[in-house]
Write a protein that holds these residues in place. Structure first.
Motif, PDB file in Angstrom:
ATOM      1  N   GLU A 149      -9.019  -1.164   2.216  1.00  0.00           N
ATOM      2  CA  GLU A 149      -8.724  -0.338   3.386  1.00  0.00           C
ATOM      3  C   GLU A 149      -7.235   0.008   3.439  1.00  0.00           C
ATOM      4  O   GLU A 149      -6.860   1.129   3.774  1.00  0.00           O
ATOM      5  N   LEU A 150      -6.377  -0.952   3.077  1.00  0.00           N
ATOM      6  CA  LEU A 150      -4.938  -0.688   3.060  1.00  0.00           C
ATOM      7  C   LEU A 150      -4.585   0.361   2.018  1.00  0.00           C
ATOM      8  O   LEU A 150      -3.763   1.237   2.269  1.00  0.00           O
ATOM      9  N   SER A 151      -5.212   0.274   0.838  1.00  0.00           N
ATOM     10  CA  SER A 151      -4.865   1.223  -0.218  1.00  0.00           C
ATOM     11  C   SER A 151      -5.294   2.642   0.160  1.00  0.00           C
ATOM     12  O   SER A 151      -4.728   3.614  -0.313  1.00  0.00           O
ATOM     13  N   ALA A 152      -6.305   2.757   1.023  1.00  0.00           N
ATOM     14  CA  ALA A 152      -6.755   4.081   1.459  1.00  0.00           C
ATOM     15  C   ALA A 152      -5.897   4.626   2.595  1.00  0.00           C
ATOM     16  O   ALA A 152      -5.986   5.797   2.942  1.00  0.00           O
ATOM     17  N   THR A 153      -5.046   3.783   3.179  1.00  0.00           N
ATOM     18  CA  THR A 153      -4.196   4.218   4.290  1.00  0.00           C
ATOM     19  C   THR A 153      -3.052   5.070   3.760  1.00  0.00           C
ATOM     20  O   THR A 153      -2.403   4.716   2.784  1.00  0.00           O
ATOM     21  N   ARG A 154      -2.823   6.152   4.433  1.00  0.00           N
ATOM     22  CA  ARG A 154      -1.816   7.116   4.021  1.00  0.00           C
ATOM     23  C   ARG A 154      -0.401   6.618   4.235  1.00  0.00           C
ATOM     24  O   ARG A 154      -0.087   6.035   5.257  1.00  0.00           O
ATOM     25  N   THR A 155       0.433   6.896   3.267  1.00  0.00           N
ATOM     26  CA  THR A 155       1.873   6.717   3.453  1.00  0.00           C
ATOM     27  C   THR A 155       2.460   8.120   3.313  1.00  0.00           C
ATOM     28  O   THR A 155       1.719   9.081   3.333  1.00  0.00           O
ATOM     29  N   GLY A 156       3.731   8.244   3.148  1.00  0.00           N
ATOM     30  CA  GLY A 156       4.341   9.570   3.041  1.00  0.00           C
ATOM     31  C   GLY A 156       4.040  10.275   1.728  1.00  0.00           C
ATOM     32  O   GLY A 156       4.256  11.470   1.591  1.00  0.00           O
ATOM     33  N   ARG A 157       3.518   9.540   0.729  1.00  0.00           N
ATOM     34  CA  ARG A 157       3.263  10.116  -0.589  1.00  0.00           C
ATOM     35  C   ARG A 157       1.764  10.237  -0.847  1.00  0.00           C
ATOM     36  O   ARG A 157       0.981   9.457  -0.339  1.00  0.00           O
ATOM     37  N   ALA A 158       1.403  11.186  -1.685  1.00  0.00           N
ATOM     38  CA  ALA A 158       0.002  11.360  -2.062  1.00  0.00           C
ATOM     39  C   ALA A 158      -0.430  10.213  -2.981  1.00  0.00           C
ATOM     40  O   ALA A 158       0.360   9.704  -3.770  1.00  0.00           O
ATOM     41  N   PRO A 211      -0.814  15.416  -9.079  1.00  0.00           N
ATOM     42  CA  PRO A 211       0.187  16.016  -9.964  1.00  0.00           C
ATOM     43  C   PRO A 211       1.603  16.024  -9.374  1.00  0.00           C
ATOM     44  O   PRO A 211       2.573  16.076 -10.102  1.00  0.00           O
ATOM     45  N   GLU A 212       1.685  15.994  -8.034  1.00  0.00           N
ATOM     46  CA  GLU A 212       2.980  16.001  -7.343  1.00  0.00           C
ATOM     47  C   GLU A 212       2.931  14.985  -6.205  1.00  0.00           C
ATOM     48  O   GLU A 212       1.840  14.661  -5.725  1.00  0.00           O
ATOM     49  N   PRO A 213       4.083  14.513  -5.735  1.00  0.00           N
ATOM     50  CA  PRO A 213       4.084  13.515  -4.646  1.00  0.00           C
ATOM     51  C   PRO A 213       3.429  13.982  -3.348  1.00  0.00           C
ATOM     52  O   PRO A 213       3.008  13.178  -2.550  1.00  0.00           O
ATOM     53  N   GLN A 214       3.309  15.298  -3.135  1.00  0.00           N
ATOM     54  CA  GLN A 214       2.747  15.809  -1.880  1.00  0.00           C
ATOM     55  C   GLN A 214       1.444  16.595  -2.095  1.00  0.00           C
ATOM     56  O   GLN A 214       1.066  17.399  -1.246  1.00  0.00           O
ATOM     57  N   LEU A 215       0.748  16.356  -3.234  1.00  0.00           N
ATOM     58  CA  LEU A 215      -0.461  17.130  -3.529  1.00  0.00           C
ATOM     59  C   LEU A 215      -1.514  16.275  -4.234  1.00  0.00           C
ATOM     60  O   LEU A 215      -1.195  15.524  -5.154  1.00  0.00           O
ATOM     61  N   ILE A 216      -2.765  16.434  -3.787  1.00  0.00           N
ATOM     62  CA  ILE A 216      -3.904  15.783  -4.442  1.00  0.00           C
ATOM     63  C   ILE A 216      -4.813  16.883  -4.954  1.00  0.00           C
ATOM     64  O   ILE A 216      -5.086  17.856  -4.237  1.00  0.00           O
ATOM     65  N   LEU A 217      -5.272  16.755  -6.200  1.00  0.00           N
ATOM     66  CA  LEU A 217      -6.220  17.710  -6.768  1.00  0.00           C
ATOM     67  C   LEU A 217      -7.566  17.023  -6.938  1.00  0.00           C
ATOM     68  O   LEU A 217      -7.638  15.915  -7.482  1.00  0.00           O
TER      69      LEU A 217
END
Length: 195
Positions: free
Chosen positions: A33-42, A70-76
């Motif tokens: 559950e912690l690993s699924a929690t969002r931080t500032g990075r993707a 591919p980038e710190p602020q993007l999930i593909l």
């Protein structure tokens, strides 16, 4: 009175293994559950809790698509089956993650907006709520163990000293597992609050 390991008492050995396994499973569930929690990075783990409908059954997203960052602020998200694109997009939107997926017909791009201060505080509240739920789960496992120990004493399979010692040991095990989760939560909280 010294602690007596439940594993050292033949009448409690099997039960101890089950209790320990259940506690470790609760800690592991909290870790997921912690690993699924969002931080500032993707992170690819941000979508671990999302399930998409695929041929009539709900499947974890990572089983119906490739997820990359591919980038710190993007999930593909690239579906294995292009026909599942709509269902995957719908699942991400309804996943209560505060994300807005964009579908280009082949892949789904999910920009990860930087967290606002309010959203960070909300995330920390969510972390504390999850921690409390998992603490309660571990305490319930301890209660089950204590009930079993009392029943075993009542059936005269162990002595009163063994009962007292094994209950202390079970309490120590409970405290250790809860402490582990609290430390994980503190680390994650620090990660979430770091801008």
């Amino acid at each position: 009175m010294a602690q007596i390991s439940m594993a050292a008492v033949p009448a409690l050995k099997d039960q101890f293994g089950q209790l320990k396994t259940r506690m470790e499973k609760a800690v592991d569930d909290f870790r997921k559950e912690l690993s699924a929690t969002r931080t500032g990075r993707a992170s690819v783990h941000m979508l671990d809790t999302v399930q998409a409908e695929y041929y009539g059954s709900m499947m974890p997203l990572n089983q119906v698509a490739t997820i990359t960052v591919p980038e710190p602020q993007l999930i593909l998200v690239t579906p294995f089956d292009p026909s599942a694109l709509g269902a995957i997009e719908k699942a991400i939107r309804s996943g209560d993650l505060g994300m807005n997926p964009m579908n280009d017909g082949k892949i789904i791009r999910i920009p990860v907006p930087p967290l606002t201060e309010d959203r960070r505080k909300e995330m920390v509240k969510h972390l504390h709520k999850a921690l409390e739920e998992h603490r309660t789960a571990i305490r319930n496992i301890r209660r089950d163990g204590n009930d079993f120990i009392k029943k075993t004493l009542k059936d005269k399979k162990i002595t009163e000293d063994e009962e007292r010692g094994t209950m202390e040991h079970l309490q120590k095990l409970t405290d250790d597992e809860i402490k582990k989760m609290e430390e994980m939560c503190k680390t994650k909280e620090k990660e979430v609050m770091t801008v």
